[in-house]
Design a protein around this motif. Sequence first.
Motif, PDB file in Angstrom:
ATOM      1  N   TYR A  43      11.479  77.007 -59.536  1.00  0.00           N
ATOM      2  CA  TYR A  43      10.318  77.741 -59.711  1.00  0.00           C
ATOM      3  C   TYR A  43      10.819  79.142 -59.758  1.00  0.00           C
ATOM      4  O   TYR A  43      10.454  79.751 -60.815  1.00  0.00           O
ATOM      5  CB  TYR A  43       9.382  77.763 -58.430  1.00  0.00           C
ATOM      6  CG  TYR A  43       8.191  76.857 -58.685  1.00  0.00           C
ATOM      7  CD1 TYR A  43       8.369  75.414 -59.043  1.00  0.00           C
ATOM      8  CD2 TYR A  43       7.113  76.941 -58.069  1.00  0.00           C
ATOM      9  CE1 TYR A  43       7.691  74.251 -59.170  1.00  0.00           C
ATOM     10  CE2 TYR A  43       6.023  75.918 -58.284  1.00  0.00           C
ATOM     11  CZ  TYR A  43       6.245  74.778 -58.563  1.00  0.00           C
ATOM     12  OH  TYR A  43       5.427  73.759 -58.714  1.00  0.00           O
TER      13      TYR A  43
ATOM     14  N   ASP B  26      12.434  79.251 -63.250  1.00  0.00           N
ATOM     15  CA  ASP B  26      11.469  79.257 -64.331  1.00  0.00           C
ATOM     16  C   ASP B  26      10.603  80.174 -64.375  1.00  0.00           C
ATOM     17  O   ASP B  26      10.404  80.835 -65.769  1.00  0.00           O
ATOM     18  CB  ASP B  26      10.568  77.907 -64.044  1.00  0.00           C
ATOM     19  CG  ASP B  26      11.008  76.499 -64.418  1.00  0.00           C
ATOM     20  OD1 ASP B  26      11.976  76.481 -64.708  1.00  0.00           O
ATOM     21  OD2 ASP B  26      10.575  75.585 -63.763  1.00  0.00           O
TER      22      ASP B  26
ATOM     23  N   ARG C 243       8.746  80.701 -67.890  1.00  0.00           N
ATOM     24  CA  ARG C 243       7.854  79.665 -67.845  1.00  0.00           C
ATOM     25  C   ARG C 243       6.939  79.657 -67.016  1.00  0.00           C
ATOM     26  O   ARG C 243       5.796  78.665 -66.995  1.00  0.00           O
ATOM     27  CB  ARG C 243       8.888  78.681 -68.046  1.00  0.00           C
ATOM     28  CG  ARG C 243       9.735  78.680 -69.321  1.00  0.00           C
ATOM     29  CD  ARG C 243      10.435  77.312 -69.265  1.00  0.00           C
ATOM     30  NE  ARG C 243      11.354  76.976 -67.976  1.00  0.00           N
ATOM     31  CZ  ARG C 243      12.542  76.983 -67.911  1.00  0.00           C
ATOM     32  NH1 ARG C 243      13.251  76.790 -69.162  1.00  0.00           N
ATOM     33  NH2 ARG C 243      13.071  76.536 -66.931  1.00  0.00           N
ATOM     34  N   TRP C 244       7.239  79.911 -65.691  1.00  0.00           N
ATOM     35  CA  TRP C 244       6.186  79.973 -64.542  1.00  0.00           C
ATOM     36  C   TRP C 244       6.236  81.500 -63.799  1.00  0.00           C
ATOM     37  O   TRP C 244       6.970  82.219 -63.908  1.00  0.00           O
ATOM     38  CB  TRP C 244       6.842  78.964 -63.610  1.00  0.00           C
ATOM     39  CG  TRP C 244       6.549  77.498 -63.810  1.00  0.00           C
ATOM     40  CD1 TRP C 244       7.309  76.797 -64.875  1.00  0.00           C
ATOM     41  CD2 TRP C 244       5.682  76.694 -63.084  1.00  0.00           C
ATOM     42  NE1 TRP C 244       6.927  75.462 -64.626  1.00  0.00           N
ATOM     43  CE2 TRP C 244       6.233  75.389 -63.736  1.00  0.00           C
ATOM     44  CE3 TRP C 244       5.149  76.735 -62.047  1.00  0.00           C
ATOM     45  CZ2 TRP C 244       5.206  74.270 -63.118  1.00  0.00           C
ATOM     46  CZ3 TRP C 244       4.352  75.576 -61.562  1.00  0.00           C
ATOM     47  CH2 TRP C 244       4.773  74.525 -62.184  1.00  0.00           C
ATOM     48  N   HIS C 245       5.170  81.349 -63.020  1.00  0.00           N
ATOM     49  CA  HIS C 245       4.776  82.633 -62.098  1.00  0.00           C
ATOM     50  C   HIS C 245       4.297  82.151 -60.880  1.00  0.00           C
ATOM     51  O   HIS C 245       3.018  81.850 -60.972  1.00  0.00           O
ATOM     52  CB  HIS C 245       3.962  83.766 -62.976  1.00  0.00           C
ATOM     53  CG  HIS C 245       4.049  85.127 -62.236  1.00  0.00           C
ATOM     54  ND1 HIS C 245       4.025  86.110 -62.862  1.00  0.00           N
ATOM     55  CD2 HIS C 245       4.544  85.516 -61.092  1.00  0.00           C
ATOM     56  CE1 HIS C 245       4.120  87.234 -62.076  1.00  0.00           C
ATOM     57  NE2 HIS C 245       4.531  86.851 -61.006  1.00  0.00           N
ATOM     58  N   PRO C 246       5.311  81.809 -60.022  1.00  0.00           N
ATOM     59  CA  PRO C 246       4.779  81.371 -58.622  1.00  0.00           C
ATOM     60  C   PRO C 246       3.971  82.318 -57.564  1.00  0.00           C
ATOM     61  O   PRO C 246       4.697  83.405 -57.496  1.00  0.00           O
ATOM     62  CB  PRO C 246       6.000  80.551 -58.301  1.00  0.00           C
ATOM     63  CG  PRO C 246       7.072  81.383 -58.585  1.00  0.00           C
ATOM     64  CD  PRO C 246       6.749  81.950 -60.238  1.00  0.00           C
TER      65      PRO C 246
ATOM     66  N   ASN D 176      -0.197  79.017 -59.013  1.00  0.00           N
ATOM     67  CA  ASN D 176       0.923  79.476 -60.247  1.00  0.00           C
ATOM     68  C   ASN D 176       0.257  79.367 -61.488  1.00  0.00           C
ATOM     69  O   ASN D 176      -0.751  78.850 -61.830  1.00  0.00           O
ATOM     70  CB  ASN D 176       1.820  78.165 -60.144  1.00  0.00           C
ATOM     71  CG  ASN D 176       2.734  77.769 -58.669  1.00  0.00           C
ATOM     72  OD1 ASN D 176       3.123  78.699 -58.480  1.00  0.00           O
ATOM     73  ND2 ASN D 176       2.032  76.653 -58.252  1.00  0.00           N
TER      74      ASN D 176
ATOM     75  N   LYS E 134       1.658  78.386 -64.961  1.00  0.00           N
ATOM     76  CA  LYS E 134       2.700  77.362 -65.355  1.00  0.00           C
ATOM     77  C   LYS E 134       2.707  77.120 -66.703  1.00  0.00           C
ATOM     78  O   LYS E 134       1.537  77.443 -67.291  1.00  0.00           O
ATOM     79  CB  LYS E 134       2.789  76.116 -64.628  1.00  0.00           C
ATOM     80  CG  LYS E 134       1.337  75.270 -64.423  1.00  0.00           C
ATOM     81  CD  LYS E 134       1.409  74.355 -63.267  1.00  0.00           C
ATOM     82  CE  LYS E 134       0.212  73.788 -63.442  1.00  0.00           C
ATOM     83  NZ  LYS E 134       0.060  72.437 -62.624  1.00  0.00           N
ATOM     84  N   SER E 135       3.883  76.549 -67.145  1.00  0.00           N
ATOM     85  CA  SER E 135       3.882  76.389 -68.797  1.00  0.00           C
ATOM     86  C   SER E 135       3.405  77.507 -69.414  1.00  0.00           C
ATOM     87  O   SER E 135       2.508  77.488 -70.790  1.00  0.00           O
ATOM     88  CB  SER E 135       2.899  74.888 -69.063  1.00  0.00           C
ATOM     89  OG  SER E 135       3.127  73.907 -68.382  1.00  0.00           O
TER      90      SER E 135
ATOM     91  N   ALA F  32      -1.210  79.731 -70.786  1.00  0.00           N
ATOM     92  CA  ALA F  32      -0.619  79.116 -69.690  1.00  0.00           C
ATOM     93  C   ALA F  32      -1.657  78.063 -68.957  1.00  0.00           C
ATOM     94  O   ALA F  32      -2.883  78.343 -69.093  1.00  0.00           O
ATOM     95  CB  ALA F  32      -0.068  80.132 -68.778  1.00  0.00           C
TER      96      ALA F  32
END
Length: 166
Positions: free
Chosen positions: A52, A55, A60-63, A78, A80-81, A89
């Motif tokens: 994660y 990414d 690509r992601w922000h967790p 999250n 995601k994408s 997203a």
Amino acid sequence: MNTYRVRELRSTDAQALLAFETDNRQWFESHIDARDPAFYSLQGVTEHIQGYLSDFADGRWHPFVVEETRGKIVGRANLKSIDPVQRSAQIGYRIAQDACGQGLATLAVRHLIQEARSRWQLSQLVAYVYEANLGSKKVLMRCGFLLEHPATGAQAGGESRFVLAI
């Protein structure tokens, strides 16, 4: 009374995240697809976090995690994408069973919306929710998401697609 905050996932969260995921495994699996059994180990969660964060570094992601004042993780959220070209997203979140009903899912989704707007300059968020997950549907609608009619590719008992224009 507990207070809660949403913060970015850290590499040092492995032990706390494993406890959160293990304690709530049955609850989560009643609402979303089950994780691979290998995930439920310190190594599995550590690798998950590393993926994660990698990414995240790639955009690509922000967790995020939701934690209470004592540092216990009670939720995850999250972006995601993340697609900077389409400026969109998907979002995903999960809240511990014993923390449900306290507004934490709404807190998490509103945080995702704010991050999508301010940090990523996105214009659209999408969420997929299983038909039976009424709680998540209410949270999304409360946060301004609209149910897309018809849900693209939805099957009976499958997922509904919710969209928010930012």
